[in-house]
Scaffold this motif. Structure first.
Motif, short mmCIF file in Angstrom:
data_model
loop_
_atom_site.label_atom_id
_atom_site.label_comp_id
_atom_site.label_asym_id
_atom_site.label_seq_id
_atom_site.Cartn_x
_atom_site.Cartn_y
_atom_site.Cartn_z
N TYR A 1 -11.30 3.29 -3.88
CA TYR A 1 -9.93 3.73 -4.77
C TYR A 1 -9.15 3.85 -4.22
N LEU A 2 -7.88 3.88 -4.72
CA LEU A 2 -6.23 4.07 -4.25
C LEU A 2 -5.64 4.86 -5.16
N ASP B 1 -6.03 -9.15 -10.39
CA ASP B 1 -5.49 -9.03 -8.33
C ASP B 1 -4.38 -9.90 -7.48
N LEU C 1 -7.20 0.90 -8.89
CA LEU C 1 -6.77 0.38 -8.89
C LEU C 1 -7.96 0.76 -7.04
N VAL C 2 -8.27 -1.07 -6.91
CA VAL C 2 -8.92 -0.67 -5.13
C VAL C 2 -8.59 -1.67 -4.59
N ASP C 3 -8.93 -0.88 -3.15
CA ASP C 3 -8.43 -1.85 -1.97
C ASP C 3 -9.37 -3.31 -1.68
N VAL D 1 2.26 2.00 -3.27
CA VAL D 1 0.78 2.66 -4.21
C VAL D 1 0.80 3.78 -3.99
N HIS E 1 0.44 -1.38 0.11
CA HIS E 1 0.22 0.02 0.24
C HIS E 1 1.02 1.34 0.16
N PHE F 1 -4.45 -4.67 -4.07
CA PHE F 1 -5.32 -3.99 -5.00
C PHE F 1 -5.55 -4.75 -6.08
N LYS F 2 -6.21 -4.09 -6.44
CA LYS F 2 -7.18 -4.85 -7.40
C LYS F 2 -7.21 -3.79 -9.16
N TYR G 1 -15.85 -4.10 -5.68
CA TYR G 1 -14.66 -3.59 -6.70
C TYR G 1 -15.34 -2.87 -8.14
#
Length: 182
Positions: A152-153, A61, A145-147, A12, A9, A131-132, A180
């Protein structure tokens, strides 16, 4: 591995939208680095090959895991995944050690549209996703990218030779109806 997850993280968070909006091959390498994986496009599958990572609809993923579960196999509980699915040796080869104990892998997205998720990360490795990557409609030219919670990342709009449009659209299709795809 929580330490490894936190370090992913942090990596990212160190990326910018501009960095994720350059040439796709460089963006993909940055995603691998952020996730704690080497770029091994010439290794054989099962021996650390990461050429598939983020390059199709399903291997999107990024999962961190304890070393003790890296050798877990699918006993048939994940739809669409080969029984066995032995990934441990490849995870050990491809994982960058500086992110902490355990390993990283780009696992299959399928099964993430239900709650709780029934994908490889959650079922085979009993872990959260770091993250995805989800390609966004309607044109599937931008990804987010989402956790693990679906939050949202960061996003990017890469250029160059992207994965085929059918893969990008299929990636979103695998997430549709779940947390997601918000």
């Amino acid at each position: 591995s929580v330490e490894r997850l936190r370090n992913v993280h942090a990596r990212v968070r160190s990326l910018s939208v501009e960095e994720l909006s350059g040439d796709w091959q460089e963006v993909r390498r940055k995603l691998l680095w952020a996730g704690g994986l080497r770029d091994l496009p010439d290794a054989r599958p099962g021996a650390g090959y990461t050429g598939h990572s983020f390059n199709d609809d399903n291997h999107c993923d990024l999962t961190t895991m304890l070393g003790s579960v890296a050798h877990n196999q699918n006993s048939g509980e994940i739809r669409g995944i080969a029984v066995g699915n032995l990934l441990g040796p490849g995870i050990e080869t491809a994982s960058l050690p500086e992110l902490g104990p355990g390993g990283s892998w780009s696992t299959c997205t399928n099964g993430c549209h239900v709650e709780p998720p029934q994908d490889v990360a959650h079922v085979q490795f009993r872990s959260r996703i770091a993250f995805k990557l989800v390609w966004c409609p309607p044109n599937f030219e931008t990804f987010v990218l989402v956790d693990d919670a679906g939050d949202y990342l960061i996003h990017g709009t890469p250029t160059g030779a992207l994965p085929q449009r059918r893969f990008r659209a299929g990636n979103y299709g695998l997430t549709r109806g779940g947390k997601y795809a918000r």
